[in-house]
Design a protein around this motif. Structure first.
Motif, PDB file in Angstrom:
ATOM      1  N   LYS A 112       3.225  10.346 -16.953  1.00 29.14           N
ATOM      2  CA  LYS A 112       2.375  10.735 -15.829  1.00 29.14           C
ATOM      3  C   LYS A 112       0.905  10.726 -16.231  1.00 29.14           C
ATOM      4  O   LYS A 112       0.049  10.269 -15.466  1.00 29.14           O
ATOM      5  CB  LYS A 112       2.764  12.103 -15.267  1.00 29.14           C
ATOM      6  N   ALA A 113       0.604  11.211 -17.427  1.00 29.73           N
ATOM      7  CA  ALA A 113      -0.788  11.215 -17.900  1.00 29.73           C
ATOM      8  C   ALA A 113      -1.347   9.790 -17.947  1.00 29.73           C
ATOM      9  O   ALA A 113      -2.528   9.574 -17.649  1.00 29.73           O
ATOM     10  CB  ALA A 113      -0.873  11.873 -19.278  1.00 29.73           C
ATOM     11  N   GLU A 114      -0.514   8.832 -18.288  1.00 22.56           N
ATOM     12  CA  GLU A 114      -0.947   7.432 -18.335  1.00 22.56           C
ATOM     13  C   GLU A 114      -1.058   6.835 -16.928  1.00 22.56           C
ATOM     14  O   GLU A 114      -1.993   6.091 -16.630  1.00 22.56           O
ATOM     15  CB  GLU A 114       0.046   6.610 -19.160  1.00 22.56           C
ATOM     16  N   LEU A 115      -0.113   7.165 -16.047  1.00 25.46           N
ATOM     17  CA  LEU A 115      -0.048   6.550 -14.724  1.00 25.46           C
ATOM     18  C   LEU A 115      -0.970   7.192 -13.688  1.00 25.46           C
ATOM     19  O   LEU A 115      -1.457   6.510 -12.784  1.00 25.46           O
ATOM     20  CB  LEU A 115       1.400   6.596 -14.201  1.00 25.46           C
ATOM     21  N   TRP A 116      -1.208   8.507 -13.792  1.00 31.21           N
ATOM     22  CA  TRP A 116      -1.946   9.223 -12.745  1.00 31.21           C
ATOM     23  C   TRP A 116      -3.324   8.610 -12.461  1.00 31.21           C
ATOM     24  O   TRP A 116      -3.681   8.438 -11.279  1.00 31.21           O
ATOM     25  CB  TRP A 116      -2.031  10.709 -13.053  1.00 31.21           C
ATOM     26  N   PRO A 117      -4.109   8.254 -13.478  1.00 34.94           N
ATOM     27  CA  PRO A 117      -5.403   7.620 -13.167  1.00 34.94           C
ATOM     28  C   PRO A 117      -5.248   6.310 -12.375  1.00 34.94           C
ATOM     29  O   PRO A 117      -6.071   6.013 -11.502  1.00 34.94           O
ATOM     30  CB  PRO A 117      -6.019   7.353 -14.547  1.00 34.94           C
ATOM     31  N   GLN A 118      -4.208   5.554 -12.638  1.00 33.86           N
ATOM     32  CA  GLN A 118      -3.959   4.314 -11.887  1.00 33.86           C
ATOM     33  C   GLN A 118      -3.560   4.627 -10.437  1.00 33.86           C
ATOM     34  O   GLN A 118      -3.972   3.934  -9.506  1.00 33.86           O
ATOM     35  CB  GLN A 118      -2.843   3.502 -12.553  1.00 33.86           C
ATOM     36  N   VAL A 119      -2.771   5.682 -10.279  1.00 36.74           N
ATOM     37  CA  VAL A 119      -2.341   6.110  -8.945  1.00 36.74           C
ATOM     38  C   VAL A 119      -3.556   6.511  -8.111  1.00 36.74           C
ATOM     39  O   VAL A 119      -3.725   6.077  -6.972  1.00 36.74           O
ATOM     40  CB  VAL A 119      -1.323   7.274  -9.064  1.00 36.74           C
ATOM     41  N   VAL A 120      -4.424   7.335  -8.692  1.00 43.57           N
ATOM     42  CA  VAL A 120      -5.615   7.814  -7.983  1.00 43.57           C
ATOM     43  C   VAL A 120      -6.604   6.673  -7.729  1.00 43.57           C
ATOM     44  O   VAL A 120      -7.272   6.639  -6.693  1.00 43.57           O
ATOM     45  CB  VAL A 120      -6.262   8.988  -8.751  1.00 43.57           C
ATOM     46  N   LYS A 121      -6.664   5.722  -8.642  1.00 45.68           N
ATOM     47  CA  LYS A 121      -7.536   4.560  -8.434  1.00 45.68           C
ATOM     48  C   LYS A 121      -7.061   3.747  -7.226  1.00 45.68           C
ATOM     49  O   LYS A 121      -7.869   3.238  -6.448  1.00 45.68           O
ATOM     50  CB  LYS A 121      -7.568   3.685  -9.687  1.00 45.68           C
ATOM     51  N   ALA A 122      -5.742   3.636  -7.065  1.00 46.48           N
ATOM     52  CA  ALA A 122      -5.179   2.892  -5.935  1.00 46.48           C
ATOM     53  C   ALA A 122      -5.425   3.620  -4.615  1.00 46.48           C
ATOM     54  O   ALA A 122      -5.651   2.990  -3.583  1.00 46.48           O
ATOM     55  CB  ALA A 122      -3.684   2.666  -6.142  1.00 46.48           C
ATOM     56  N   TYR A 123      -5.392   4.966  -4.636  1.00 41.48           N
ATOM     57  CA  TYR A 123      -5.609   5.761  -3.424  1.00 41.48           C
ATOM     58  C   TYR A 123      -6.105   7.148  -3.823  1.00 41.48           C
ATOM     59  O   TYR A 123      -5.346   7.963  -4.340  1.00 41.48           O
ATOM     60  CB  TYR A 123      -4.321   5.857  -2.598  1.00 41.48           C
ATOM     61  N   ARG A 124      -7.381   7.391  -3.580  1.00 38.14           N
ATOM     62  CA  ARG A 124      -8.002   8.668  -3.978  1.00 38.14           C
ATOM     63  C   ARG A 124      -7.371   9.877  -3.293  1.00 38.14           C
ATOM     64  O   ARG A 124      -7.473  10.997  -3.786  1.00 38.14           O
ATOM     65  CB  ARG A 124      -9.498   8.635  -3.698  1.00 38.14           C
ATOM     66  N   GLY A 125      -6.732   9.652  -2.160  1.00 37.71           N
ATOM     67  CA  GLY A 125      -6.099  10.752  -1.439  1.00 37.71           C
ATOM     68  C   GLY A 125      -5.084  11.517  -2.268  1.00 37.71           C
ATOM     69  O   GLY A 125      -4.876  12.711  -2.066  1.00 37.71           O
ATOM     70  N   TYR A 126      -4.454  10.838  -3.227  1.00 36.89           N
ATOM     71  CA  TYR A 126      -3.467  11.526  -4.070  1.00 36.89           C
ATOM     72  C   TYR A 126      -4.106  12.654  -4.866  1.00 36.89           C
ATOM     73  O   TYR A 126      -3.494  13.701  -5.074  1.00 36.89           O
ATOM     74  CB  TYR A 126      -2.759  10.547  -5.007  1.00 36.89           C
ATOM     75  N   ALA A 127      -5.337  12.474  -5.324  1.00 34.19           N
ATOM     76  CA  ALA A 127      -6.037  13.540  -6.047  1.00 34.19           C
ATOM     77  C   ALA A 127      -6.258  14.742  -5.131  1.00 34.19           C
ATOM     78  O   ALA A 127      -6.106  15.895  -5.558  1.00 34.19           O
ATOM     79  CB  ALA A 127      -7.362  13.032  -6.597  1.00 34.19           C
ATOM     80  N   ASN A 128      -6.585  14.475  -3.866  1.00 38.90           N
ATOM     81  CA  ASN A 128      -6.763  15.570  -2.906  1.00 38.90           C
ATOM     82  C   ASN A 128      -5.445  16.276  -2.623  1.00 38.90           C
ATOM     83  O   ASN A 128      -5.416  17.501  -2.477  1.00 38.90           O
ATOM     84  CB  ASN A 128      -7.374  15.042  -1.607  1.00 38.90           C
ATOM     85  N   TYR A 129      -4.365  15.523  -2.550  1.00 39.39           N
ATOM     86  CA  TYR A 129      -3.057  16.147  -2.342  1.00 39.39           C
ATOM     87  C   TYR A 129      -2.739  17.099  -3.487  1.00 39.39           C
ATOM     88  O   TYR A 129      -2.225  18.195  -3.266  1.00 39.39           O
ATOM     89  CB  TYR A 129      -1.941  15.093  -2.248  1.00 39.39           C
ATOM     90  N   GLN A 130      -3.037  16.696  -4.719  1.00 40.02           N
ATOM     91  CA  GLN A 130      -2.751  17.550  -5.871  1.00 40.02           C
ATOM     92  C   GLN A 130      -3.579  18.822  -5.810  1.00 40.02           C
ATOM     93  O   GLN A 130      -3.112  19.888  -6.193  1.00 40.02           O
ATOM     94  CB  GLN A 130      -2.989  16.801  -7.179  1.00 40.02           C
TER      95      GLN A 130
END
Length: 145
Positions: A112-130
């Protein structure tokens, strides 16, 4: 977090509306929400044992795995599809019209630590959800079988 006005019906209605638009447009409309590929996930209901399906996006994917985000819009509860996959991790995904058999698992903390920045780069909304929830939003790695 307060219960959304529509409760669990909002996402279900949105999923049904998405299905109608996709079906009527022959898959041409709403096939890349927020710029991410759309997948149709097919699982087995953990309580009912009945087939279940829903539309999700995949912010990270390659020819070996498809990553899903169990965000539920920042709700304090895990989405039903995630709980179904935990109970029965063998599932199917439809991506770009191709039906794929997958084995799903929750990403480890290191993954997750490796993937999360890629996830947020694809859609910033995920950071807001967290930020909306105290729940650690799981990433689900669906490995092709």
């Amino acid at each position: 977090m307060a219960e959304p006005i529509w409760g669990d019906w909002g996402p279900k209605l949105m999923n049904k509306a998405h299905w109608v638009v996709l079906t009527l447009s022959g898959g041409r409309l709403l096939n890349k929400p927020f710029g991410m590929p759309l997948v149709e996930l097919h699982t087995v209901g953990r309580k009912s044992g009945l087939p279940r399906s829903c539309y999700l996006t995949t912010p990270v994917h390659d020819d070996q795995r498809i990553v899903l985000v169990a965000s539920k819009g920042g709700d304090d509860r895990h989405p039903d599809w995630y709980r179904n996959l935990v109970a029965s991790p063998d599932a199917e995904l439809v991506l770009d019209g191709e039906r794929l058999r997958v084995h799903a698992r929750t990403a480890t903390p290191d993954e997750k630590a490796e993937l999360w920045p890629q996830v947020v780069k694809a859609y910033r909304g995920y950071a807001n959800y967290q930020k909306r929830t105290t729940r650690d939003i799981p990433l689900v790695i669906c490995e092709l079988v």
